[in-house]
Design a protein around this motif. Structure first.
Motif, PDB file in Angstrom:
ATOM      1  N   UNK A 154     -39.891  16.552  62.419  1.00 29.04           N
ATOM      2  CA  UNK A 154     -39.319  15.257  62.778  1.00 29.04           C
ATOM      3  C   UNK A 154     -38.807  15.272  64.214  1.00 29.04           C
ATOM      4  N   UNK A 155     -38.067  16.322  64.573  1.00 25.46           N
ATOM      5  CA  UNK A 155     -37.521  16.409  65.933  1.00 25.46           C
ATOM      6  C   UNK A 155     -38.633  16.436  66.980  1.00 25.46           C
ATOM      7  N   UNK A 156     -39.721  17.103  66.676  1.00 29.69           N
ATOM      8  CA  UNK A 156     -40.847  17.142  67.611  1.00 29.69           C
ATOM      9  C   UNK A 156     -41.431  15.752  67.826  1.00 29.69           C
ATOM     10  N   UNK A 157     -41.483  14.964  66.757  1.00 33.04           N
ATOM     11  CA  UNK A 157     -41.990  13.589  66.882  1.00 33.04           C
ATOM     12  C   UNK A 157     -41.088  12.761  67.783  1.00 33.04           C
ATOM     13  N   UNK A 158     -39.784  12.939  67.646  1.00 30.25           N
ATOM     14  CA  UNK A 158     -38.847  12.186  68.485  1.00 30.25           C
ATOM     15  C   UNK A 158     -38.956  12.641  69.938  1.00 30.25           C
ATOM     16  N   UNK A 159     -39.060  13.930  70.154  1.00 25.34           N
ATOM     17  CA  UNK A 159     -39.145  14.459  71.519  1.00 25.34           C
ATOM     18  C   UNK A 159     -40.447  14.033  72.206  1.00 25.34           C
ATOM     19  N   UNK A 160     -41.486  13.810  71.419  1.00 27.46           N
ATOM     20  CA  UNK A 160     -42.763  13.367  71.990  1.00 27.46           C
ATOM     21  C   UNK A 160     -42.666  11.962  72.573  1.00 27.46           C
ATOM     22  N   UNK A 161     -41.567  11.268  72.300  1.00 30.79           N
ATOM     23  CA  UNK A 161     -41.374   9.913  72.817  1.00 30.79           C
ATOM     24  C   UNK A 161     -40.696   9.898  74.182  1.00 30.79           C
ATOM     25  N   UNK A 162     -40.426  11.083  74.747  1.00 29.85           N
ATOM     26  CA  UNK A 162     -39.800  11.148  76.074  1.00 29.85           C
ATOM     27  C   UNK A 162     -40.559  10.272  77.068  1.00 29.85           C
ATOM     28  N   UNK A 163     -39.814   9.462  77.804  1.00 26.78           N
ATOM     29  CA  UNK A 163     -40.369   8.594  78.852  1.00 26.78           C
ATOM     30  C   UNK A 163     -41.320   7.519  78.313  1.00 26.78           C
ATOM     31  N   UNK A 164     -41.323   7.365  76.987  1.00 31.42           N
ATOM     32  CA  UNK A 164     -42.140   6.306  76.368  1.00 31.42           C
ATOM     33  C   UNK A 164     -41.268   5.236  75.722  1.00 31.42           C
ATOM     34  N   UNK A 165     -40.079   5.630  75.242  1.00 31.19           N
ATOM     35  CA  UNK A 165     -39.149   4.687  74.628  1.00 31.19           C
ATOM     36  C   UNK A 165     -37.778   4.900  75.258  1.00 31.19           C
ATOM     37  N   UNK A 166     -36.862   3.945  75.140  1.00 29.61           N
ATOM     38  CA  UNK A 166     -35.521   4.131  75.706  1.00 29.61           C
ATOM     39  C   UNK A 166     -34.797   5.321  75.073  1.00 29.61           C
ATOM     40  N   UNK A 167     -33.947   5.961  75.861  1.00 33.63           N
ATOM     41  CA  UNK A 167     -33.169   7.089  75.358  1.00 33.63           C
ATOM     42  C   UNK A 167     -32.335   6.683  74.149  1.00 33.63           C
ATOM     43  N   UNK A 168     -31.833   5.445  74.140  1.00 32.84           N
ATOM     44  CA  UNK A 168     -31.010   4.973  73.017  1.00 32.84           C
ATOM     45  C   UNK A 168     -31.782   5.039  71.707  1.00 32.84           C
ATOM     46  N   UNK A 169     -33.077   4.775  71.767  1.00 31.67           N
ATOM     47  CA  UNK A 169     -33.894   4.846  70.550  1.00 31.67           C
ATOM     48  C   UNK A 169     -33.987   6.280  70.058  1.00 31.67           C
ATOM     49  N   UNK A 170     -34.237   7.213  70.982  1.00 31.84           N
ATOM     50  CA  UNK A 170     -34.339   8.623  70.590  1.00 31.84           C
ATOM     51  C   UNK A 170     -33.016   9.137  70.027  1.00 31.84           C
ATOM     52  N   UNK A 171     -31.904   8.762  70.658  1.00 33.85           N
ATOM     53  CA  UNK A 171     -30.597   9.196  70.158  1.00 33.85           C
ATOM     54  C   UNK A 171     -30.346   8.671  68.752  1.00 33.85           C
ATOM     55  N   UNK A 172     -30.704   7.421  68.510  1.00 33.55           N
ATOM     56  CA  UNK A 172     -30.492   6.844  67.180  1.00 33.55           C
ATOM     57  C   UNK A 172     -31.312   7.582  66.128  1.00 33.55           C
ATOM     58  N   UNK A 173     -32.552   7.911  66.451  1.00 33.43           N
ATOM     59  CA  UNK A 173     -33.403   8.647  65.525  1.00 33.43           C
ATOM     60  C   UNK A 173     -32.827  10.036  65.242  1.00 33.43           C
ATOM     61  N   UNK A 174     -32.413  10.713  66.295  1.00 32.54           N
ATOM     62  CA  UNK A 174     -31.883  12.068  66.139  1.00 32.54           C
ATOM     63  C   UNK A 174     -30.572  12.074  65.369  1.00 32.54           C
ATOM     64  N   UNK A 175     -29.723  11.097  65.630  1.00 34.79           N
ATOM     65  CA  UNK A 175     -28.435  11.061  64.939  1.00 34.79           C
ATOM     66  C   UNK A 175     -28.595  10.730  63.464  1.00 34.79           C
ATOM     67  N   UNK A 176     -29.611   9.949  63.111  1.00 33.80           N
ATOM     68  CA  UNK A 176     -29.889   9.711  61.688  1.00 33.80           C
ATOM     69  C   UNK A 176     -30.318  11.011  61.018  1.00 33.80           C
ATOM     70  N   UNK A 177     -31.121  11.804  61.715  1.00 33.50           N
ATOM     71  CA  UNK A 177     -31.540  13.083  61.134  1.00 33.50           C
ATOM     72  C   UNK A 177     -30.361  14.028  60.996  1.00 33.50           C
TER      73      UNK A 177
END
Length: 470
Positions: free
Chosen positions: A237-260
């Protein structure tokens, strides 16, 4: 100076501390020393000569750079997430600071961490620790955990040998696997890897909170964390979120990671509370991982009523932040997926297929408004240790009551196709007690304010149903 960094951070400047922002150099030196120690041993064992060693060292330059950059990348993820939660977790950070002071590990004044009076002022202003302050707390979290775990047998346990092999470049791990375990700094390398992973993924206060709420020591927390991470395939799961670097806003990645991380928190506590004592890491992973992998993708379609509506709403929120639809949907179900631990336990205890148990479990959750109570428990304050303990205990007991309710229905009714029919059959066996329970739960549901007392009564009502229906 550190005071200058704190002031700059409060003014909006993005910075950490020298120890964080220049850590790649130290990390590179660390790898260099440990690789040379290993290769010198290999030379003594006749596995290669000096010229071959020098060629190999040159060949590994980029590999070491990638390992170091990876370490620093993940360390900055934990600080990014900490900044997002700095205000919400301020009182937790305050308790962590006090605990470090009490153990003699931290001099608050020397590290320029805020006084209790300053923390109270920030709390009132809805401000948290700055990034330079969080960086200091992160360092102490890692230092103290490392010291604690070095005194335990964790490094010798088979599962954790993987941390040693992940530390070295792949060609070292492949070519010199036979001598890796005799590395003189093996224990330190393994424990450092375990601590970095746990803190970087769980958060600055992860181990402290888990210990505070369960009474477990660092080694029990480390084992339980490892089980939770592997059972729910969180590295994927974390790898999927990290693959979004520079593709989605940081706020989106933080929200995904904090849910995990919420899943990680609850699953770690479940392992500690349900297993107690020493956790068999490999055994528990083998016990749960396959069934969780089978059932987790099915959970969204098993949710009913307001719980399914909540999943749809959360999926839409995450997608609106910029997360891809599929990943947003998976993330929105993570806390529901957590319930699979109890589902699988009930399935084994009753010799029932876990899918059938899951169907029943989620219908019961909706029928007795468990999700609504969980939301209200989450909103309870955790400003002091006892509030945090009471909040955690209430949540754990509520999940336990739902598990008990599920098992009671399975034990007391014949197998039927539809969960609702089976539940109604079970309810018909205790109509009088059910009527009293419904009246109490409905009265509580109508209240505008919820506190520990009202939620405790609601939980006791459900547990009485379990006891009387068994």
């Amino acid at each position: 100076t550190q005071l200058g960094r704190i002031e700059a951070a409060q003014a909006g400047v993005r910075l950490n501390t020298d120890a964080i922002d220049n850590s790649a150099g130290v990390d590179t030196s660390d790898h260099e020393v440990n690789i040379k120690i290993l290769l010198d041993q290999a030379i003594r064992d006749g596995l290669l000569d000096g010229d071959q060693r020098n060629v190999l060292l040159a060949q590994m330059t980029d590999d070491v750079a990638q390992l170091v950059l990876r370490d620093n990348y993940v360390q900055n993820i934990v600080l990014g997430n900490a900044r997002v939660q700095s205000s919400a977790l301020l009182t937790v950070h305050q308790r962590f600071i006090r605990a470090l002071e009490a153990s003699g590990d931290l001099d608050r004044g020397l590290e320029y961490l805020p006084s209790d009076a300053e923390i109270e002022a920030r709390h009132a202003a809805l401000h948290g620790l700055t990034s330079p302050e969080l960086a200091v707390l992160l360092a102490y979290a890692k230092i103290t955990l490392t010291a604690d775990l070095l005194e335990t047998p964790l490094a010798e346990e088979p599962w954790f040998g993987g941390a040693l092999r992940r530390y070295f470049p792949q060609q070292i791990a492949d070519r010199f696997d036979a001598v890796l375990d005799s590395h003189p700094l093996r224990r330190q390398i393994v424990i450092t890897g375990v601590v970095n992973d746990m803190v970087n993924r769980g958060g600055v206060s992860f181990a402290f909170r888990a210990g505070e709420e369960t009474g477990a020591g660092p080694v029990e927390v480390a084992r339980a964390y490892t089980v939770a991470r592997e059972v729910f395939a969180l590295p994927v799961f974390w790898s999927q979120v990290e693959a979004l670097d520079n593709k989605v806003p940081t706020a989106a990645q933080c929200s995904l990671l904090l849910e995990s991380r919420r899943l990680l928190d609850r699953a770690t506590r479940w392992v500690i509370m349900s297993r107690g004592g020493r956790v068999d890491v490999e055994g528990e992973i083998d016990r749960f991982r396959g069934e969780v992998a089978r059932l987790a993708p099915l959970v969204p379609q098993l949710l009913v009523g307001v719980e399914h509506e909540r999943w749809v709403r959360r999926t839409d929120e995450l997608q609106a932040l910029g997360a891809p639809r599929e990943l947003a949907a998976e993330t929105a179900s993570l806390l529901d997926v957590y319930g699979l631990l109890d589902v699988i336990e009930v399935a084994w205890a009753t010799n029932t297929d876990a899918y059938d148990v899951a169907r029943l479990y989620f219908v019961l959750s909706e029928r007795y408004e468990v999700d609504r109570m969980l939301v209200r428990i989450t909103r309870l304050p955790r400003d002091d240790r006892w509030s945090a303990l009471a909040r955690a205990a209430l949540r754990h007991d509520l999940y336990g009551a739902l598990s008990g309710l599920t098992r009671s229905v399975i034990d007391c009714t014949p197998e039927m196709t539809e969960p609702t029919a089976r539940i109604e059959s079970w309810e018909s066996l205790q109509s009088e007690g059910l009527a009293r329970a419904r009246a109490t739960l409905d009265e509580i549901a109508e209240l505008e304010q919820f506190d520990l007392a009202t939620l405790s009564v609601a939980l006791r009502t459900i547990r009485t149903l379990v006891r009387n229906g068994s």
